[in-house]
Structures are given as structure tokens and as C-alpha cells.
Design an enzyme around this catalytic site. Structure first.
Site, PDB file in Angstrom:
ATOM      1  N   ASP A  54      -5.681  -8.407   1.268  1.00 58.75           N
ATOM      2  CA  ASP A  54      -5.842  -9.831   0.974  1.00 58.75           C
ATOM      3  C   ASP A  54      -6.791 -10.042  -0.205  1.00 58.75           C
ATOM      4  O   ASP A  54      -6.533 -10.852  -1.094  1.00 58.75           O
ATOM      5  CB  ASP A  54      -6.406 -10.569   2.190  1.00 58.75           C
ATOM      6  CG  ASP A  54      -5.481 -10.515   3.391  1.00 58.75           C
ATOM      7  OD1 ASP A  54      -4.262 -10.336   3.189  1.00 58.75           O
ATOM      8  OD2 ASP A  54      -5.980 -10.650   4.523  1.00 58.75           O
TER       9      ASP A  54
ATOM     10  N   LYS B  34       1.392   3.633   2.126  1.00 60.29           N
ATOM     11  CA  LYS B  34       2.153   3.849   3.359  1.00 60.29           C
ATOM     12  C   LYS B  34       3.387   2.957   3.379  1.00 60.29           C
ATOM     13  O   LYS B  34       4.497   3.401   3.701  1.00 60.29           O
ATOM     14  CB  LYS B  34       1.266   3.586   4.570  1.00 60.29           C
ATOM     15  CG  LYS B  34       1.973   3.763   5.912  1.00 60.29           C
ATOM     16  CD  LYS B  34       0.983   3.544   7.054  1.00 60.29           C
ATOM     17  CE  LYS B  34       1.661   3.699   8.404  1.00 60.29           C
ATOM     18  NZ  LYS B  34       2.630   2.622   8.673  1.00 60.29           N
ATOM     19  N   GLU B  35       3.211   1.686   3.033  1.00 64.99           N
ATOM     20  CA  GLU B  35       4.333   0.745   3.024  1.00 64.99           C
ATOM     21  C   GLU B  35       5.383   1.138   1.988  1.00 64.99           C
ATOM     22  O   GLU B  35       6.588   1.060   2.243  1.00 64.99           O
ATOM     23  CB  GLU B  35       3.815  -0.669   2.742  1.00 64.99           C
ATOM     24  CG  GLU B  35       2.965  -1.243   3.872  1.00 64.99           C
ATOM     25  CD  GLU B  35       2.234  -2.508   3.480  1.00 64.99           C
ATOM     26  OE1 GLU B  35       1.901  -3.298   4.382  1.00 64.99           O
ATOM     27  OE2 GLU B  35       1.975  -2.698   2.268  1.00 64.99           O
TER      28      GLU B  35
ATOM     29  N   ASN C  19       0.854  -1.183   0.000  1.00 66.80           N
ATOM     30  CA  ASN C  19       0.000   0.000   0.000  1.00 66.80           C
ATOM     31  C   ASN C  19       0.894   1.238   0.000  1.00 66.80           C
ATOM     32  O   ASN C  19       2.116   1.144   0.115  1.00 66.80           O
ATOM     33  CB  ASN C  19      -0.986  -0.009   1.179  1.00 66.80           C
ATOM     34  CG  ASN C  19      -0.300  -0.033   2.533  1.00 66.80           C
ATOM     35  OD1 ASN C  19       0.704   0.644   2.763  1.00 66.80           O
ATOM     36  ND2 ASN C  19      -0.840  -0.821   3.468  1.00 66.80           N
TER      37      ASN C  19
END
Length: 471
Positions: free
Chosen positions: A253, A186-187, A184
């Protein structure tokens, strides 16, 4: 799929008072449920999407581990490739919910890298499992630590099995050689060392990782801003499907599950991304760790195509990839073009006839500069972006590509359509690109015109009416 299997528990109830012991809500428990989390939720999503998951991972020989196996068996998913040992714990996340609000999450876990025997067991499973695509679901609980991720990727890729990774942490070097990663925003920012803002930063960071890690592409989820798919030579972005966000638990997921099912079924990266984007948009509107079905995704895609055509408008480079993906699936691609300044029934008839001659219809649209050179300085009446939006709202059109040249020859040469359609007022030798299409094994068709319908006549009528009113 390979990864960390987690048990998710939900304790739900009502909150009607604050504790006298501390300024915290008192939850009156009404129900407690357990569902699959982590890689288990990926397995559940793959199952509800109509494919057959093969869960591979490490569990504790404990009540929680047995509950994970029970949940899988209850869905009709084999737990035969889950290795349970007494020396291992099964991670549990317990969420406490009052009404519709999560008020606390309690995690119980021990980070345990694979033992030497477990490591070999994972590699043996990767060597023997019969699958079309592999997912590594890394939740940082231990299964993919200490070289396990690298070794699994090496074994699976040596078998020509695509490997998609839902990553964890900031050291992505352990995923080197995978087909794609799906962080995502943020990651991705954490890996970059600073938050990312805007398309340019996202693309630059993703391309750097693609090069450094020898990936094929990256899928970056951007929350309310949708999805970005980045390849070495091109990129494209999709707005979010979500109309409301109730709970983001497990959205990643669902996204990687839906993408994998579509990609393994032969869909292109673009089409797989659209399917995954739709699935993720559906699941965030559900409560808790949830799944979506194939029918739900198909309905969402149909509704989206009816209410918005933003994804239909593509650059020439992206359109080439889209057309190639259609042709790879055995679909016949049709092409027609024009200025389409003021849309009228004659245009709609052309699109209907064109769509009936192919499986997917591409419309080439003259830009404003091109229209001015062809029609004069007073045209177009409607600007190019507005014209494209109107065309995109028509269900029989699948793709719109603007071109700045006087003719669509370069665009036709780039796209290589199977069918070229123009109005019957053109003889075949007058149709631009006819020789290119026929030389490539395609055919040229002429559509029947609607009498008395033309943009020029409409513009003249408006002009005459304006002049009459002025006098």
C-alpha cells in the site's frame, strides 16, 4: 483510489504461559486499536505524504463500516465517495500480538461483488471524481469483481487519467488497459505458473504481461532484493531501502501510494520508483499497518544518497531516460568526462565546478579497454567498476555512465546535455562534443585546473618510489 476498504484491528498484550487446555499461548489483553486497512491504508499513506486522497468504494452500513469512515474523517479525509448499504459487510482483520510477535490473525469477511446499482455507482464516481491519478486496490473482497475493474479502467483511461493497480489473484486480464501493475514477486510467479528466479525471468514475465494487457510498465517488488521496474524497451532494478524488517503489513500500500503521489506530481518513472522504494523501506520497519510522511521519505533519500551510490551507475539506455526525466522537469543537465584513474583534488575541483553550473551532473567514465588504448597497457591502475563506485560516493555527482569508445562523443550525442564542462587546458574547439551540445542549444564551460595535480604524476611518483625501494 478505488477498491476494497478494510478495517484492521490490533489486540496487543503479553504472553507468559501456555494454555492448559491446548498447546497454545495465552494472551493477556492490554490494548485494542483499529486502523485503516486495504484501500483505506492507501488513502492514509497518500494523506501523510502530503497529497489529497479521494476514497471511492463500497462499505457495509455497520459498526465496522462506520469505524472506517470515522478513521478517515479523523485524518481529515473525506468519506463522501464511500457507498454504505445494509446488505454489505465490511471486511475486518484482527491481529493478536504478544509482545512484538503476531500469534494469530482472525479474518471476518464475505466476498460480495457489486450489485447492479453499486456497479453503476462506481462508474458514476469514476466519471465525476476530480483526480490526477487513480489507484485500484484489489484485495479480492468483491468491490472490483464481475467486470468492475475493467469498467473503471476504461472510464478513467478515457479521461486520460493514469491507472495504477495493486493486483490480486492470477487472472490479470481484468486489468487490461491500465497504466501499470505492482505485484510482488510471489504474485508475479503465481501468474506465471511457477516461481520466478533472477532478473531475466522477472523481466520476461513482466514484458509478456505488458504486451498482453497493453500496459505501460510493471513494478515488481522483490522483498529483500528490492524493486524491479520493467518497460517494453528497458528495465532497471533498485536495491531495498529497508535496513530492518519489523512488519511487512501494508508495505505494498505504501509503495503504490508513494509512487502515485510522485508520478502525479510530474516525476519520471525512475524517480517515482526511487521515492516509492524509500517509502516502502521505511514502513516495514514500523509496527503494524503504518504510514510514512513526506519528511521521512525525503530524509531517507538524502541519507541513501550519502551512504550509497549504486543507483547512480547506469547503462547508457537507462541514463538517457533519467536525463530526459530531469529535463522534462526543467532541470539543467551538465556533463563532464574522463578516466579518473586515481582520484585526486584536481578531479574533485572539476566536479565541484561542474555541479555549480547545472542542476544535475553526469560523469562519463572511460572503461578499462578505453583507458588502455589512450594511456597504454599499464593503465588503468584502478578497474572501471571500482572507479565508478568511488565517483558514485561523491555527493555532487548524480549519474555515472561508462563508455567504451575512445571519446565520449557517442555518449554526449545520446544524452544531449545542456552544459558540457572540461578543464581549462582544452580550447573550446578541442573539446569533444562541443559542437553537438551547442547545436542543441546548450553551452560549453571550462573549469579552472588545480596546479600540479594529475593522475600521471601520481602514477610516476609511485613507480619512482617502487624502483628506489627495489634498488
Amino acid at each position: 483510489m478505488f477498491g476494497d476498504f478494510v478495517l484492521d484491528r490490533y489486540v496487543t498484550g503479553t504472553v507468559s504461559r501456555i494454555s492448559p487446555e491446548a498447546p497454545i499461548p495465552v494472551l493477556l489483553k492490554q490494548q485494542e486499536t483499529a486502523v485503516l486497512g486495504g484501500a483505506g491504508n492507501v488513502a492514509a499513506n497518500i494523506h501523510t505524504l502530503g497529497a489529497t486522497p479521494i476514497p471511492v468504494g463500497l462499505l457495509g452500513d455497520c459498526a465496522e463500516g462506520r469505524e472506517v469512515c470515522y478513521q478517515l474523517d479523523n485524518m481529515g479525509i473525506s468519506a463522501a465517495h464511500l457507498n454504505q448499504t445494509g446488505a454489505r459487510n465490511t471486511p475486518v482483520k484482527t491481529r493478536f500480538i504478544g509482545g512484538h510477535q503476531q500469534i494469530l490473525r482472525l479474518d471476518r469477511e464475505t466476498i460480495q461483488p457489486p450489485s447492479a446499482s453499486e456497479h453503476q455507482w462506481l462508474l458514476d464516481a469514476a466519471q465525476s471524481v476530480d483526480c490526477d491519478i487513480a489507484i485500484l486496490s484489489d484485495y479480492g473482497k468483491g468491490t472490483l469483481l464481475n467486470g468492475a475493474a475493467e469498467a473503471l479502467i476504461e472510464v478513467l483511461r478515457a479521461r486520460n487519467i493514469p491507472v495504477l493497480v495493486d493486483p490480486k489473484g492470477t487472472d490479470y486480464s481484468k486489468y487490461r488497459g491500465a497504466t501499470a501493475l505492482s505485484p510482488n514477486l510471489k504474485e508475479l510467479g503465481e501468474v506465471n505458473g511457477a516461481p520466478l528466479q533472477g532478473d531475466t525471468q522477472i523481466i520476461t514475465t513482466a514484458r509478456g504481461l505488458i504486451s498482453d494487457l497493453d500496459l505501460d510498465f510493471m513494478i515488481a517488488t522483490r522483498g529483500e532484493d528490492g524493486l524491479s521496474i520493467v518497460l517494453a524497451e528497458r528495465d532497471f532494478h533498485m536495491p531495498t531501502f529497508a535496513r530492518e524488517v519489523f512488519d511487512v503489513s501494508g508495505a505494498g500500500d505504501t509503495l503504490i501510494s508513494a509512487f502515485s503521489v510522485a508520478f502525479a506530481s510530474g516525476h519520471s518513472i525512475e524517480d517515482s520508483s526511487r521515492i516509492a522504494n524509500a517509502a516502502a523501506g521505511l514502513v516495514v520497519a514500523k509496527n503494524g499497518t503504518a504510514t510514512v510522511t513526506q519528511a521521512e521519505v525525503e530524509q531517507a533519500l538524502h541519507q541513501r544518497s550519502q551512504r550509497s551510490g549504486d543507483e547512480k551507475i547506469q547503462t547508457r539506455a537507462n541514463a538517457q531516460a533519467t536525463v530526459k526525466s530531469w529535463r522534462d522537469r526543467g532541470l539543467k543537465v551538465g556533463f563532464t568526462n574522463g578516466c579518473f584513474d586515481i582520484l585526486h583534488p584536481g578531479h574533485v575541483s572539476l566536479f565541484d565546478q561542474s555541479a555549480a553550473r547545472c542542476d544535475r551532473l553526469v560523469v562519463g567514465l572511460n572503461t578499462d579497454a578505453s583507458v588502455q588504448r589512450l594511456k597504454g597497457p599499464t593503465r588503468p591502475v584502478v578497474d572501471q567498476d571500482s572507479r565508478a563506485q568511488v565517483l558514485a560516493a561523491l555527493g555532487m555527482i548524480d549519474l555515472i555512465v561508462q563508455f567504451d569508445e575512445d571519446t565520449p562523443l557517442e555518449l554526449i550525442t545520446a544524452l544531449q546535455p545542456d552544459v558540457l564542462i572540461k578543464g581549462s587546458d582544452y580550447q573550446e574547439h578541442e573539446i569533444v562534443g562541443a559542437d553537438v551540445v551547442k547545436a542543441n542549444g546548450g553551452r560549453v564551460e571550462r573549469a579552472i585546473l588545480v596546479d600540479g595535480k594529475s593522475t600521471s604524476r601520481i602514477v610516476k611518483r609511485i613507480s619512482d618510489t617502487t624502483e628506489s625501494t627495489a634498488t
